[in-house]
Design an enzyme around this catalytic site. Structure first.
Site, mmCIF file in Angstrom:
data_model
loop_
_atom_site.group_PDB
_atom_site.id
_atom_site.type_symbol
_atom_site.label_atom_id
_atom_site.label_comp_id
_atom_site.label_asym_id
_atom_site.label_seq_id
_atom_site.Cartn_x
_atom_site.Cartn_y
_atom_site.Cartn_z
ATOM 1 N N TRP A 19 0.822 -1.212 0.000
ATOM 2 C CA TRP A 19 0.000 0.000 0.000
ATOM 3 C C TRP A 19 0.853 1.259 0.000
ATOM 4 O O TRP A 19 0.342 2.363 0.053
ATOM 5 C CB TRP A 19 -0.904 0.018 1.240
ATOM 6 N N ARG A 20 2.147 1.084 -0.041
ATOM 7 C CA ARG A 20 3.035 2.233 0.143
ATOM 8 C C ARG A 20 3.610 2.726 -1.179
ATOM 9 O O ARG A 20 3.999 1.935 -2.033
ATOM 10 C CB ARG A 20 4.173 1.840 1.083
ATOM 11 N N GLU A 41 -4.615 1.595 6.414
ATOM 12 C CA GLU A 41 -4.549 2.150 7.763
ATOM 13 C C GLU A 41 -5.594 1.513 8.678
ATOM 14 O O GLU A 41 -5.329 1.216 9.835
ATOM 15 C CB GLU A 41 -4.715 3.674 7.743
ATOM 16 N N LEU A 84 -9.813 -11.247 10.711
ATOM 17 C CA LEU A 84 -8.971 -10.085 11.016
ATOM 18 C C LEU A 84 -9.275 -9.501 12.387
ATOM 19 O O LEU A 84 -8.473 -8.753 12.946
ATOM 20 C CB LEU A 84 -9.154 -8.998 9.951
ATOM 21 N N GLY A 85 -10.459 -9.819 12.940
ATOM 22 C CA GLY A 85 -10.810 -9.326 14.265
ATOM 23 C C GLY A 85 -11.278 -7.883 14.283
ATOM 24 O O GLY A 85 -11.298 -7.199 13.255
ATOM 25 N N TYR A 86 -11.661 -7.432 15.459
ATOM 26 C CA TYR A 86 -12.171 -6.066 15.649
ATOM 27 C C TYR A 86 -13.117 -5.699 14.514
ATOM 28 O O TYR A 86 -12.846 -4.809 13.704
ATOM 29 C CB TYR A 86 -11.021 -5.070 15.747
ATOM 30 N N TYR A 124 -5.504 9.118 15.123
ATOM 31 C CA TYR A 124 -4.342 8.562 14.447
ATOM 32 C C TYR A 124 -4.578 8.450 12.944
ATOM 33 O O TYR A 124 -3.784 8.926 12.124
ATOM 34 C CB TYR A 124 -3.941 7.170 15.000
ATOM 35 N N ASP A 142 1.027 6.935 16.522
ATOM 36 C CA ASP A 142 0.497 5.577 16.687
ATOM 37 C C ASP A 142 1.294 4.889 17.794
ATOM 38 O O ASP A 142 2.091 5.523 18.479
ATOM 39 C CB ASP A 142 0.601 4.811 15.366
ATOM 40 N N CYS A 201 19.584 -0.193 19.218
ATOM 41 C CA CYS A 201 20.033 1.199 19.231
ATOM 42 C C CYS A 201 21.245 1.438 18.324
ATOM 43 O O CYS A 201 21.471 2.554 17.864
ATOM 44 C CB CYS A 201 20.359 1.630 20.658
ATOM 45 N N CYS A 210 18.392 10.318 21.947
ATOM 46 C CA CYS A 210 17.562 9.475 22.809
ATOM 47 C C CYS A 210 18.006 9.516 24.275
ATOM 48 O O CYS A 210 19.078 9.018 24.630
ATOM 49 C CB CYS A 210 17.586 8.035 22.288
ATOM 50 N N THR A 296 -9.586 -10.463 23.836
ATOM 51 C CA THR A 296 -8.866 -9.440 24.578
ATOM 52 C C THR A 296 -9.273 -9.408 26.041
ATOM 53 O O THR A 296 -8.432 -9.309 26.921
ATOM 54 C CB THR A 296 -9.118 -8.053 23.962
#
Length: 337
Positions: A19-20, A41, A84-86, A124, A142, A201, A210, A296
């Site tokens: 999708w990018r 998204e 996919l849930g939710y 978001y 996010d 790091c 940081c 959940t």
DNA sequence: CAGACGTGGAG
DNA sequence: TCTCCAAGTCT
């Protein structure tokens, strides 16, 4: 400067995602398709890239644009979303598609203020679409960016308590050019380098900024809130099987758990003893076993009853493609079959 | 504003 | 096996 370091890193290390529009193509003038950005998204909300990738392709093949999605029956969209849930995401996705297709001429709004008014688009997602699809300056925050900011600023409080500070920190670093690349770069950084566990790091382009790293506490952040026990609920489901393998199902209530999805008939789910539930149709029901599923906010133990059925009673229907069922019901069918 | 709302994969 | 998690939204 923070943002230029991040953008340089993104130019060299951006993930290639379906999708990018990558930084190179972007620089050459390519524009992302807002429909794809929006769909990805929403799918990516609380869901991994690995899980989303094949499902995104399937959705796009079936419904190539917002008009096609808006014209589809909700039941088809929910069936495609199964697993996919939710599921509120799929209901809102369809509602949003209808608004865009029917009321906005098929054109996605290009500002956060408009986007956030649409179903399923919160702070978001509105910021992400504005930045990624339209290259508008927006403070995108996010879960990845929460984590990055908490470490950059060495914030030793749970994320939920530090929202304002995190947002302010994100806002002051957001550049007014290349908003979409910056947001995606920060998310790639969070996903691949500034990971929840074992942040790397040594590979981080902004390590010098940081504070957690400087203090050597990057592995302790973010601070997780105390987790509460997950209650156990019990229930009964009836798996009525036709000779060809189709399963007797019902349409669930429009909202709530698995709202709008096809599901197996049965009783309520409650803590303690499974509530008694009459079979959906008279038959020789037998107990096939139990199916367990963790959600959940509770763990579910289902007693699976099964029988051979010839005719669907009033109000129920046959489901041949088990892939259109939520995973919990697919598990129960598997126990019965 | 905490809680509801799913699932499959990684460690 | 089991815990933790993954690009949140809605109420």
């Amino acid at each position: 400067m923070f943002s230029s370091r991040l953008l340089d890193w993104y130019d060299a290390h951006a993930r290639d995602l379906p999708w990018r529009v990558g930084p190179k193509a972007r620089a050459a003038g390519a524009q992302p398709d807002p429909y794809r950005v929006w769909l990805s998204e929403v799918m990516l909300q609380q869901t991994t890239v690995a899980t989303v990738t094949p499902r995104f392709e399937a959705f796009l093949t079936r419904w190539p644009d917002v008009a096609a999605l808006a014209a589809a029956p909700l039941e088809d969209v929910l069936g495609e979303w199964a697993g996919l849930g939710y599921y509120a995401r799929a209901r809102n996705l369809h509602a949003c598609a209808k608004v865009v297709a029917d009321e906005l001429g098929g054109v996605f709004p290009d500002t956060e203020e408009w986007l956030i008014t649409l179903p399923g688009i919160g702070p978001y997602t509105a910021a992400a679409i504005a930045a990624i699809a339209f290259d508008r300056t927006a403070v995108v925050v996010d879960g990845n960016i929460d984590r990055v900011m908490v470490r950059i600023e060495n914030i030793a409080r749970p994320i939920r308590e530090a929202k304002a500070e995190i947002r302010a920190s994100a806002a002051e670093r957001t550049p007014d050019q290349r908003a979409g690349d910056y947001a995606q770069g920060l998310m790639d950084l969070g996903a691949g380098v500034c990971r929840p566990r074992n942040p790397d790091c040594l590979l981080c382009p902004v390590a010098e900024f940081c504070e957690a790293r400087a203090a050597g506490v990057q592995d302790e952040l973010p601070v997780k809130p105390a987790k509460k026990a997950r209650p156990v609920r019990h229930g009964v489901v009836y798996v009525g099987l036709r000779e060809d393998g189709a399963v007797l199902t019902e349409r669930r209530a429009a909202k709530g758990l698995f709202g709008g999805m096809a599901g197996l008939p049965g009783g309520a789910w409650a803590e303690g003893e499974a509530p008694k539930a009459a079979p959906p149709v008279k038959a020789r029901w037998r107990e096939a076993g139990t199916a367990e599923h963790t959600l959940t906010h509770f763990h579910l133990i289902l007693t699976v009853m099964t029988a051979k059925i010839k005719e669907a009673p009033e109000g129920l229907f046959w489901t041949a493609d088990l892939e259109t069922l939520p995973t919990v019901f697919r598990k129960a069918v598997k126990i019965a079959a």
